[in-house]
Motif scaffolding. Structure first.
Motif, PDB file in Angstrom:
ATOM      1  N   ASP A  14      34.928  52.120  49.118  1.00 27.93           N
ATOM      2  CA  ASP A  14      34.523  51.367  47.942  1.00 27.93           C
ATOM      3  C   ASP A  14      33.710  52.176  46.953  1.00 27.93           C
ATOM      4  O   ASP A  14      33.255  51.642  45.949  1.00 27.93           O
ATOM      5  N   TYR A  39      47.106  50.592  39.981  1.00 29.69           N
ATOM      6  CA  TYR A  39      46.417  50.514  41.267  1.00 29.69           C
ATOM      7  C   TYR A  39      44.893  50.602  41.148  1.00 29.69           C
ATOM      8  O   TYR A  39      44.187  49.841  41.828  1.00 29.69           O
ATOM      9  N   TYR A  99      43.503  47.178  40.312  1.00 31.62           N
ATOM     10  CA  TYR A  99      43.638  46.240  41.424  1.00 31.62           C
ATOM     11  C   TYR A  99      42.651  46.583  42.536  1.00 31.62           C
ATOM     12  O   TYR A  99      42.075  45.687  43.175  1.00 31.62           O
ATOM     13  N   ARG A 100      42.465  47.885  42.776  1.00 28.21           N
ATOM     14  CA  ARG A 100      41.544  48.311  43.819  1.00 28.21           C
ATOM     15  C   ARG A 100      40.119  47.905  43.489  1.00 28.21           C
ATOM     16  O   ARG A 100      39.382  47.380  44.337  1.00 28.21           O
ATOM     17  N   MET A 146      39.143  45.479  41.428  1.00 29.66           N
ATOM     18  CA  MET A 146      39.016  44.022  41.479  1.00 29.66           C
ATOM     19  C   MET A 146      38.904  43.527  42.911  1.00 29.66           C
ATOM     20  O   MET A 146      38.173  42.573  43.200  1.00 29.66           O
ATOM     21  N   GLY A 147      39.622  44.180  43.833  1.00 26.96           N
ATOM     22  CA  GLY A 147      39.499  43.809  45.235  1.00 26.96           C
ATOM     23  C   GLY A 147      38.111  44.096  45.786  1.00 26.96           C
ATOM     24  O   GLY A 147      37.546  43.285  46.533  1.00 26.96           O
ATOM     25  N   ILE A 148      37.555  45.249  45.406  1.00 26.18           N
ATOM     26  CA  ILE A 148      36.204  45.609  45.856  1.00 26.18           C
ATOM     27  C   ILE A 148      35.181  44.630  45.291  1.00 26.18           C
ATOM     28  O   ILE A 148      34.261  44.182  45.997  1.00 26.18           O
ATOM     29  N   LYS A 161      35.667  41.517  44.330  1.00 27.42           N
ATOM     30  CA  LYS A 161      35.829  40.214  44.980  1.00 27.42           C
ATOM     31  C   LYS A 161      35.184  40.214  46.362  1.00 27.42           C
ATOM     32  O   LYS A 161      34.500  39.251  46.750  1.00 27.42           O
ATOM     33  N   LYS A 162      35.389  41.286  47.116  1.00 23.42           N
ATOM     34  CA  LYS A 162      34.786  41.390  48.439  1.00 23.42           C
ATOM     35  C   LYS A 162      33.261  41.447  48.337  1.00 23.42           C
ATOM     36  O   LYS A 162      32.540  40.818  49.139  1.00 23.42           O
ATOM     37  N   LYS A 211      31.870  37.928  47.582  1.00 21.30           N
ATOM     38  CA  LYS A 211      31.868  37.063  48.760  1.00 21.30           C
ATOM     39  C   LYS A 211      30.713  37.412  49.697  1.00 21.30           C
ATOM     40  O   LYS A 211      30.034  36.521  50.232  1.00 21.30           O
TER      41      LYS A 211
END
Length: 295
Positions: free
Chosen positions: A26, A130, A133-134, A136-138, A140-141, A144
């Protein structure tokens, strides 16, 4: 070479490009951007193409929407998000895209067909998209994780303030205590403490924290601290009341998850449990009927 192997090879090349230029952890953006600020820049293939790609990168981020999108992503990730950092990020994306285009062009030149062309377009698109997207995934995690541990962090902050620590010292203490429990909470409170210690107003530092982690609980927490500081009320008492609110919200979220668990289990039960149950129940009867019909 069989044409069926070409999509597989193209996909493997896309994975190689992504792995080669973007780390999987990350902090991959932070590492890539920090490399540009070293004391001694080593010459590489990327540095050779950087000046050539610079006009295309400037053209790509000339649109205010694209620039703001990259700025928001980098800022939310917690890395530098100035104009030079946005340009560097776009440069590296275009460099990866250039390599993918060259490889796909060679494959298309040697083995051209509809399937290969579609795979080549998909590879080029994913190579460019990519990183977004990578990130945005980090993010979001991270959000949370922050929502999960933030009530506990505020509880500890309230205990520290009531024990006699100042709000700045309490924030620093929370960052230290959560370093092994929640990386998201620890990093954000550390960043907040450093911003205040560097001379930035606490209200401005809290607003920057809200931009990095956009959650409802954090927004109300920052608003409560700013209002307490402006009105001169007791921060310890405000934190005590706010902790009760956070506990209630956390309890409600847990109850909501428990109530939704039964609905989520319905489809797996219908697909996997009920057929096996029917087989176990009906198998003896089916065997007996087949024996009677055979007799």
């Amino acid at each position: 070479m069989p044409p069926e192997i070409l999509p597989i090879l193209t996909g493997l090349w896309a994975g190689y490009v992504i792995y080669a230029f973007y780390d999987t952890d990350d902090n991959f953006v932070r590492k890539r951007l920090n490399k540009t600020g070293g004391k001694k820049k080593t010459k590489s293939l990327y540095n050779s193409f950087a000046q050539v790609l610079r006009p295309f990168s400037l053209k790509s981020i000339s649109n205010k929407v694209s620039r703001n999108k990259i700025h928001t992503l980098l800022h939310s990730l917690g890395v530098a998000s100035g104009d030079d950092d946005i340009l560097e990020f776009e440069n590296r994306r275009l460099f990866s895209l250039l390599i993918a285009v060259i490889c796909c062009a060679i494959v298309l030149f040697l083995f051209f067909n509809t399937t290969t062309a579609a795979c080549a377009l998909l590879v080029c698109y994913m190579t460019y998209k990519y990183p977004e997207y990578r990130i945005m995934g980090i993010i979001k995690k991270k959000r949370k994780e922050f929502i999960r541990f933030f009530p506990d962090a505020v509880d500890l902050l309230s205990v520290c303030v009531e024990a006699g620590l100042g709000i700045d010292g309490a924030i620093e203490r929370v960052a230290q205590e959560f370093s092994g429990l929640s990386r998201a909470v620890s990093s954000e409170f550390t960043r907040l403490s450093k911003d205040v210690m560097s001379g930035l107003a606490r209200e401005e530092a809290l607003k920057n924290m809200m931009k990095r982690v956009n959650t409802q609980d954090l927004q109300s927490f920052c608003a409560m601290l700013v209002q307490s500081e402006k009105m001169g009320t007791s921060i310890a008492q405000s934190l005590r009341v706010y902790c009760e609110t956070l506990r209630t919200r956390k309890k409600q979220r847990i109850e909501e998850l428990v109530q939704s668990a039964s609905a989520k289990m319905t489809i797996p039960m219908i697909l996997f449990l009920l057929p096996a149950l029917f087989i176990v129940i009906l198998y003896p009867a089916v065997i007996k009927i087949m024996e009677n019909m055979a007799g």
